[in-house]
Motif scaffolding. Structure first.
Motif, PDB file in Angstrom:
ATOM      1  N   LEU A  57       9.758   4.647  -5.732  1.00 48.76           N
ATOM      2  CA  LEU A  57       8.984   5.885  -5.896  1.00 48.76           C
ATOM      3  C   LEU A  57       7.903   5.730  -6.963  1.00 48.76           C
ATOM      4  O   LEU A  57       6.784   6.225  -6.809  1.00 48.76           O
ATOM      5  CB  LEU A  57       9.911   7.041  -6.253  1.00 48.76           C
ATOM      6  CG  LEU A  57      10.727   7.624  -5.096  1.00 48.76           C
ATOM      7  CD1 LEU A  57      11.775   8.589  -5.625  1.00 48.76           C
ATOM      8  CD2 LEU A  57       9.813   8.309  -4.103  1.00 48.76           C
ATOM      9  N   LEU A  74       5.107   3.714  -5.465  1.00 51.17           N
ATOM     10  CA  LEU A  74       4.315   4.582  -4.596  1.00 51.17           C
ATOM     11  C   LEU A  74       3.374   5.454  -5.421  1.00 51.17           C
ATOM     12  O   LEU A  74       2.200   5.615  -5.066  1.00 51.17           O
ATOM     13  CB  LEU A  74       5.238   5.464  -3.752  1.00 51.17           C
ATOM     14  CG  LEU A  74       4.574   6.525  -2.894  1.00 51.17           C
ATOM     15  CD1 LEU A  74       3.690   5.892  -1.834  1.00 51.17           C
ATOM     16  CD2 LEU A  74       5.610   7.438  -2.271  1.00 51.17           C
ATOM     17  N   ALA A  75       3.881   5.985  -6.524  1.00 49.28           N
ATOM     18  CA  ALA A  75       3.033   6.797  -7.400  1.00 49.28           C
ATOM     19  C   ALA A  75       1.874   5.966  -7.951  1.00 49.28           C
ATOM     20  O   ALA A  75       0.748   6.463  -8.066  1.00 49.28           O
ATOM     21  CB  ALA A  75       3.866   7.380  -8.541  1.00 49.28           C
ATOM     22  N   LEU A 134      -0.725   5.637  -5.291  1.00 52.27           N
ATOM     23  CA  LEU A 134      -1.421   6.908  -5.107  1.00 52.27           C
ATOM     24  C   LEU A 134      -2.399   7.178  -6.242  1.00 52.27           C
ATOM     25  O   LEU A 134      -3.511   7.671  -6.013  1.00 52.27           O
ATOM     26  CB  LEU A 134      -0.401   8.044  -5.005  1.00 52.27           C
ATOM     27  CG  LEU A 134       0.449   8.054  -3.730  1.00 52.27           C
ATOM     28  CD1 LEU A 134       1.567   9.071  -3.855  1.00 52.27           C
ATOM     29  CD2 LEU A 134      -0.401   8.326  -2.519  1.00 52.27           C
ATOM     30  N   LEU A 194      -5.394  15.748  -3.540  1.00 52.00           N
ATOM     31  CA  LEU A 194      -4.165  15.717  -2.748  1.00 52.00           C
ATOM     32  C   LEU A 194      -3.334  14.473  -3.075  1.00 52.00           C
ATOM     33  O   LEU A 194      -2.105  14.546  -3.161  1.00 52.00           O
ATOM     34  CB  LEU A 194      -4.504  15.763  -1.262  1.00 52.00           C
ATOM     35  CG  LEU A 194      -5.117  17.066  -0.767  1.00 52.00           C
ATOM     36  CD1 LEU A 194      -5.541  16.930   0.692  1.00 52.00           C
ATOM     37  CD2 LEU A 194      -4.152  18.213  -0.947  1.00 52.00           C
ATOM     38  N   LEU A 195      -4.000  13.335  -3.249  1.00 52.58           N
ATOM     39  CA  LEU A 195      -3.274  12.124  -3.639  1.00 52.58           C
ATOM     40  C   LEU A 195      -2.667  12.269  -5.027  1.00 52.58           C
ATOM     41  O   LEU A 195      -1.567  11.774  -5.292  1.00 52.58           O
ATOM     42  CB  LEU A 195      -4.203  10.908  -3.598  1.00 52.58           C
ATOM     43  CG  LEU A 195      -4.613  10.400  -2.226  1.00 52.58           C
ATOM     44  CD1 LEU A 195      -5.559   9.211  -2.372  1.00 52.58           C
ATOM     45  CD2 LEU A 195      -3.413  10.011  -1.412  1.00 52.58           C
ATOM     46  N   ILE A 218      -1.592  15.072  -6.370  1.00 52.81           N
ATOM     47  CA  ILE A 218      -0.404  15.913  -6.211  1.00 52.81           C
ATOM     48  C   ILE A 218       0.756  15.099  -5.655  1.00 52.81           C
ATOM     49  O   ILE A 218       1.899  15.210  -6.115  1.00 52.81           O
ATOM     50  CB  ILE A 218      -0.730  17.117  -5.313  1.00 52.81           C
ATOM     51  CG1 ILE A 218      -1.687  18.061  -6.030  1.00 52.81           C
ATOM     52  CG2 ILE A 218       0.540  17.856  -4.902  1.00 52.81           C
ATOM     53  CD1 ILE A 218      -2.261  19.149  -5.149  1.00 52.81           C
ATOM     54  N   ALA A 219       0.457  14.236  -4.676  1.00 50.53           N
ATOM     55  CA  ALA A 219       1.507  13.385  -4.109  1.00 50.53           C
ATOM     56  C   ALA A 219       2.050  12.411  -5.156  1.00 50.53           C
ATOM     57  O   ALA A 219       3.252  12.134  -5.187  1.00 50.53           O
ATOM     58  CB  ALA A 219       0.968  12.625  -2.898  1.00 50.53           C
ATOM     59  N   ALA A 220       1.183  11.911  -6.035  1.00 49.46           N
ATOM     60  CA  ALA A 220       1.638  11.000  -7.090  1.00 49.46           C
ATOM     61  C   ALA A 220       2.549  11.723  -8.073  1.00 49.46           C
ATOM     62  O   ALA A 220       3.582  11.185  -8.495  1.00 49.46           O
ATOM     63  CB  ALA A 220       0.430  10.410  -7.822  1.00 49.46           C
ATOM     64  N   LEU A 260       4.405  14.312  -7.401  1.00 52.71           N
ATOM     65  CA  LEU A 260       5.664  14.530  -6.691  1.00 52.71           C
ATOM     66  C   LEU A 260       6.512  13.264  -6.644  1.00 52.71           C
ATOM     67  O   LEU A 260       7.741  13.322  -6.770  1.00 52.71           O
ATOM     68  CB  LEU A 260       5.393  15.046  -5.285  1.00 52.71           C
ATOM     69  CG  LEU A 260       4.882  16.474  -5.181  1.00 52.71           C
ATOM     70  CD1 LEU A 260       4.520  16.802  -3.733  1.00 52.71           C
ATOM     71  CD2 LEU A 260       5.908  17.446  -5.706  1.00 52.71           C
ATOM     72  N   ALA A 261       5.873  12.106  -6.469  1.00 56.90           N
ATOM     73  CA  ALA A 261       6.617  10.848  -6.432  1.00 56.90           C
ATOM     74  C   ALA A 261       7.241  10.540  -7.790  1.00 56.90           C
ATOM     75  O   ALA A 261       8.402  10.117  -7.868  1.00 56.90           O
ATOM     76  CB  ALA A 261       5.700   9.709  -5.994  1.00 56.90           C
TER      77      ALA A 261
END
Length: 70
Positions: A27, A30-31, A34, A51-52, A54-56, A58-59
């Protein structure tokens, strides 16, 4: 008509579970990817970069929660 059962066939639930550290490291990796996408897209596509980002977040949050759960 019944099908024969193979003796000794591996089952999904017989597999060893993945350690918590491996999932957290994946994870966090992945962050990192991102965040690299955020950095490279910031000048040209701020919406996608946001958006990326925010996804980072979250990861990273998922990795922290995954490690803190028992």
């Amino acid at each position: 008509m019944t099908h024969p059962v193979r003796v000794g066939a591996p089952r999904v639930w017989d597999a060893d579970p993945v350690s918590k550290e491996v999932v957290a490291v994946l994870l966090l990796a992945l962050a990192g990817f991102l965040i690299g996408g955020v950095y490279s897209l910031w000048k040209t596509a701020k919406l996608v970069a946001g958006l990326l980002g925010i996804a980072a977040v979250l990861a990273v949050g998922g990795a922290v929660v995954w490690l803190s759960s028992s």
